[in-house]
Design an enzyme around this catalytic site. Structure first.
Site, short mmCIF file in Angstrom:
data_model
loop_
_atom_site.label_atom_id
_atom_site.label_comp_id
_atom_site.label_asym_id
_atom_site.label_seq_id
_atom_site.Cartn_x
_atom_site.Cartn_y
_atom_site.Cartn_z
N LYS A 157 0.62 -1.13 -0.02
CA LYS A 157 0.04 0.07 0.23
C LYS A 157 0.61 1.13 -0.04
CE LYS A 157 -1.73 -1.05 3.86
NZ LYS A 157 -1.28 -2.14 4.38
N ARG A 210 -0.20 -9.16 13.24
CA ARG A 210 -0.82 -8.04 12.23
C ARG A 210 -1.76 -8.79 11.09
NH1 ARG A 210 4.22 -5.15 10.45
NH2 ARG A 210 2.95 -3.95 9.23
N ARG A 234 12.10 -5.77 4.25
CA ARG A 234 11.56 -4.37 4.09
C ARG A 234 12.62 -3.46 5.08
NH1 ARG A 234 5.68 -1.94 5.32
NH2 ARG A 234 5.98 -3.22 7.37
N ARG A 287 11.57 -1.85 10.68
CA ARG A 287 10.50 -1.57 11.39
C ARG A 287 10.32 -2.42 12.64
NH1 ARG A 287 5.33 0.32 8.01
NH2 ARG A 287 4.04 -1.21 9.85
P1 AP5 Z 1 4.78 -1.62 1.86
O1 AP5 Z 1 4.56 -0.67 0.60
O2 AP5 Z 1 5.84 -0.97 2.81
O3 AP5 Z 1 3.47 -2.44 2.40
P2 AP5 Z 1 2.17 -1.88 3.13
O4 AP5 Z 1 1.10 -2.52 2.57
O5 AP5 Z 1 2.21 -0.36 3.34
O6 AP5 Z 1 2.64 -2.19 4.86
P3 AP5 Z 1 2.84 -1.67 5.97
O7 AP5 Z 1 3.32 -2.91 6.80
O8 AP5 Z 1 3.07 -0.37 6.07
O9 AP5 Z 1 1.11 -1.67 6.28
P4 AP5 Z 1 0.44 -1.74 7.69
O10 AP5 Z 1 -0.70 -1.46 7.12
O11 AP5 Z 1 0.52 -2.81 8.35
O12 AP5 Z 1 1.10 -0.77 8.63
P5 AP5 Z 1 0.92 0.64 8.78
O13 AP5 Z 1 2.20 1.69 8.65
O14 AP5 Z 1 -0.24 1.34 7.97
O15 AP5 Z 1 5.53 -2.96 1.27
C1 AP5 Z 1 6.15 -4.02 2.04
C2 AP5 Z 1 7.41 -4.46 1.38
O16 AP5 Z 1 7.23 -5.10 0.17
C3 AP5 Z 1 8.33 -3.20 1.20
O17 AP5 Z 1 9.66 -3.71 1.65
C4 AP5 Z 1 8.23 -3.21 -0.23
O18 AP5 Z 1 9.36 -2.52 -0.76
C5 AP5 Z 1 7.85 -4.84 -0.83
N1 AP5 Z 1 7.13 -4.81 -1.90
C6 AP5 Z 1 6.16 -3.88 -2.10
N2 AP5 Z 1 5.41 -4.28 -3.52
C7 AP5 Z 1 6.10 -5.23 -4.00
C8 AP5 Z 1 6.12 -6.05 -5.01
N3 AP5 Z 1 5.31 -5.84 -6.09
N4 AP5 Z 1 7.12 -7.04 -5.08
C9 AP5 Z 1 8.12 -7.19 -4.36
N5 AP5 Z 1 8.24 -6.52 -3.10
C10 AP5 Z 1 7.27 -5.37 -2.92
O19 AP5 Z 1 0.39 0.76 10.31
C11 AP5 Z 1 1.21 0.34 11.31
C12 AP5 Z 1 0.40 0.16 12.65
O20 AP5 Z 1 0.02 1.45 13.03
C13 AP5 Z 1 -0.61 -0.98 12.62
O21 AP5 Z 1 -0.30 -2.33 12.99
C14 AP5 Z 1 -1.56 -0.23 13.73
O22 AP5 Z 1 -1.00 -0.61 15.12
C15 AP5 Z 1 -1.34 1.23 13.48
N6 AP5 Z 1 -2.32 1.91 12.56
C16 AP5 Z 1 -2.28 2.43 11.42
N7 AP5 Z 1 -3.27 2.88 10.88
C17 AP5 Z 1 -4.43 2.54 11.43
C18 AP5 Z 1 -5.77 2.51 11.59
N8 AP5 Z 1 -6.33 2.98 10.64
N9 AP5 Z 1 -6.43 1.97 12.60
C19 AP5 Z 1 -5.83 1.58 13.80
N10 AP5 Z 1 -4.54 1.45 13.83
C20 AP5 Z 1 -4.00 2.10 12.71
#
Ligand code: AP5
Length: 211
Positions: free
Chosen positions: A13, A167, A123, A156
């Site tokens: 994402k 998660r 990552r 991270r």
């Molecule tokens: P990446 O693009 O980093 O993936 P992502 O989907 O953004 O993953 P996140 O871990 O950031 O999502 P998340 O939703 O768990 O975390 P968030 O920070 O929002 O890609 C992942 C890896 O794959 C990278 O290394 C990338 O280079 C690689 N990659 C991408 N595409 C690829 C491809 N096609 N081929 C190969 N490799 C590829 O949230 C963190 C925490 O915050 C949550 O756990 C929660 O505690 C809290 N939080 C955040 N938002 C909320 C909410 N709305 N409600 C409640 N709690 C929340």
């Protein structure tokens, strides 16, 4: 254009949101990045969020909704925005709808759990601006340094294997029902997030968005 990127942790994402933010000239609002910045700054929200994030649990809906409301009030969101990682509960989605936030498309990036667990180990993220990288699939130009801001790339804390599993469980039980929520509204488009390179996934998203 007002877009939500939905998908499991590590589905891509943040990576794709950054690409489309630059392409469409609209900001990305990543609640994960905002919360990590709050933790680094030691704010009250950061203190509240830290233990939950480290354990792979969600931050309370009211905290997230306050962040979204405040961020969307900025002028740069007037033309459109990309929501990355929010909403992720039915209560958040319903509350955002009740707040009058109109969404044009919801891009659901589908990646099997096994592929996610493998991805997360490679990552790296910028500790300053939050930009995501991957040691093989999306390396920075200079090892350990962010291409955008020169910040240091780090692993991270919530990318530890046990936390990733937690998660994923939270995602399947609490966030995945959002697919039906947006499907019923005719907004959902599903894109395989593990078929090909980052560029291939971007091309599939561009096609489905018509951009
Ligand atoms: P990446 O693009 O980093 O993936 P992502 O989907 O953004 O993953 P996140 O871990 O950031 O999502 P998340 O939703 O768990 O975390 P968030 O920070 O929002 O890609 C992942 C890896 O794959 C990278 O290394 C990338 O280079 C690689 N990659 C991408 N595409 C690829 C491809 N096609 N081929 C190969 N490799 C590829 O949230 C963190 C925490 O915050 C949550 O756990 C929660 O505690 C809290 N939080 C955040 N938002 C909320 C909410 N709305 N409600 C409640 N709690 C929340």
């Amino acid at each position: 254009m007002k877009i939500i990127f939905l998908g499991a942790p590590g589905a891509g994402k943040g990576t794709q949101a950054e690409i489309f933010s630059a392409r469409l000239g609209i900001p990305t609002i990543s609640t994960g990045n905002i919360l990590r910045a709050a933790i680094q700054a030691g704010t009250e929200v950061g203190l509240q969020a830290k233990a939950l994030i480290d354990a792979g649990q969600l931050v309370p809906d009211q905290v997230i909704l306050a962040i979204v409301k405040e961020r969307l009030s900025h002028d740069d969101c007037a033309k459109g925005f990309i929501l990355d990682g929010v909403p992720r509960t039915l209560a958040q989605a319903q509350a955002m709808e009740d707040m009058g936030i109109v969404i044009d498309r919801v891009v659901d990036l589908e990646v099997p759990d096994e592929a996610i667990i493998q991805r997360m180990s490679g990552r790296r993220v910028c500790e300053s601006c939050g930009a995501p990288y991957h040691v093989e699939a999306n390396p920075s130009k200079t090892e350990g340094i962010c291409d955008h801001c020169g910040g240091k790339l780090v692993t991270r804390k919530d990318d530890r294997a046990e936390t990733v599993k937690e998660r994923l469980e939270v995602y399947h039980s609490v966030t995945e029902p959002l697919k039906d929520f947006y499907g019923e509204r005719g907004l959902l488009c599903t894109v395989p997030g593990d078929k090909g390179s980052l560029e291939d996934v971007s091309a599939a998203i561009a096609k489905t968005l018509g951009v």
